[in-house]
Write an enzyme that holds these catalytic residues in place. Structure first.
Site, PDB file in Angstrom:
ATOM      1  N   LYS A 188       0.891  -1.157   0.000  1.00 57.01           N
ATOM      2  CA  LYS A 188       0.000   0.000   0.000  1.00 57.01           C
ATOM      3  C   LYS A 188       0.928   1.205   0.000  1.00 57.01           C
ATOM      4  CE  LYS A 188      -3.003   2.813   2.690  1.00 57.01           C
ATOM      5  NZ  LYS A 188      -3.369   3.244   4.041  1.00 57.01           N
TER       6      LYS A 188
ATOM      7  N   ALA B  98      -9.197   5.885   2.960  1.00 59.01           N
ATOM      8  CA  ALA B  98      -9.154   7.029   3.896  1.00 59.01           C
ATOM      9  C   ALA B  98     -10.399   7.901   3.851  1.00 59.01           C
ATOM     10  CB  ALA B  98      -7.927   7.902   3.661  1.00 59.01           C
TER      11      ALA B  98
ATOM     12  N   GLY C 211      -7.908   9.548   8.578  1.00 54.79           N
ATOM     13  CA  GLY C 211      -8.316   9.682   9.976  1.00 54.79           C
ATOM     14  C   GLY C 211      -9.328  10.782  10.244  1.00 54.79           C
TER      15      GLY C 211
END
Lengths: 66, 258
Positions: free
Chosen positions: B100, B187, B161
């Protein structure tokens, strides 16, 4: 002799092999990657690569992450 | 390869379309239960220095490698060179030849540095890696990454996040229309509906960590995410009704008393 191990100075036996270092650190059975002076050392060379005074050694493993 | 009932890339095939991170859980047993509840088959991990000062619990004690495929990340890398080193270290640890790929361009937003990302993608593809680049929601960049040999493209829904959800569904749609490789939203997912929206758009998968790990009850949220991804995929395949300005009665007027 002194090497730099994971960012800290560390006293080790003169001319120690990576394999022996991992054994002394009790990391030999763990899945790790080893870098000496920025170069990755492949597992099959742990026996033959001998450390020199002042070498920068990094031992890395798998950690939690996103 | 896109379409079909499974997520396919890099010569591998997965039934689950949800990829889950292993970071930020209150503890490993909670992580283990959350992974189980999510139904995921791919989990992301990082490469970091071994702690030499104290014996620590091994992450691998809580991840059944017969059940999960490891996807190492290059989190925290700011240059192509650094990211390539971390990918190679991960391969050396014996995790995987999948990566990733994250090359960060800004500390506050954690947005990718696309120039370095493309450079690293080319290098790692040439080096035999299956590359899953984390990119922004830019259709031009997504195409460039695909052309460079990326196995999938992973546009962000919102900053890492942040839990802000899919900020630009229109761009994700444009990426989807052009992509020949799977598109995985990586994300920004904060709750189940965000994951469902990504899947309803036609995405091939969703990758998340904080959305699950940071929830009050990560195990319950993991289950919610599994259901949301399944529901979103099913709704996409079912084909939603067009949006209209005015009402259309569901019940016929015929047969009413005159």
């Amino acid at each position: 002799m002194e090497i730099r191990l994971n960012g800290k100075p560390r006293e080790v036996t003169e001319g120690i092999s990576i394999r022996r270092l991992l054994e002394e650190l009790e990391l030999h059975s763990m899945r790790v990657a080893v870098q000496v002076n920025m170069d990755i050392v492949k597992r099959d060379r742990y026996e033959e690569v001998l450390l020199q005074p002042g070498d920068t050694v990094e031992i890395l493993t798998m950690m939690a992450g996103g | 390869m896109r379409g079909g009932n499974t997520l396919k890339f890099g010569g591998r095939e997965f039934r689950s379309r949800l990829i889950v991170g292993t970071g930020k859980y209150p503890d490993y047993p909670t992580m283990q239960k959350a992974l189980e509840a999510s139904g995921t088959e791919i989990v992301t991990v990082a490469v970091r220095r071994v702690n030499l000062d104290r014996k620590q619990e091994s992450l691998l004690d809580y991840i059944d490698l017969k059940k999960y495929t490891l996807l190492p990340n290059t989190a925290g890398c700011y240059t192509a060179e650094e990211a390539c080193t971390y990918a190679r270290l991960a391969r050396e640890v014996g995790m995987s030849d999948m990566v990733k790929l994250e090359v960060i361009g800004n500390q506050q937003t954690l947005f990718p540095d696309n120039e370095e990302l493309l450079k690293a993608t080319k290098i790692l593809v040439k080096d035999g890696f299956t590359v899953l680049p984390y990119t922004n929601d830019d259709p031009v960049m997504a195409k460039k990454l695909e052309d460079a040999g990326a196995a999938v493209v992973m546009p962000l829904g919102a900053p890492i996040g942040s839990g802000l959800g899919i900020r630009n569904p229109h761009n994700i749609l444009i990426i989807l229309q052009a992509a020949q490789v799977p598109v995985i939203v990586d994300a920004g997912v904060g709750t189940a509906s965000d994951a469902a929206i990504a899947m309803e758009l036609g995405c091939d998968g969703v990758l998340m960590n904080t959305g699950i790990a940071g929830a009050k009850d990560p195990v319950k949220m993991a289950e919610a995410m599994r259901k949301a991804v399944d529901a979103g995929r099913l709704a996409y395949l079912a084909g939603r009704i067009p949006k209209k300005m005015y009402a259309t009665a569901s019940t016929t007027m015929e047969g009413m008393i005159e």
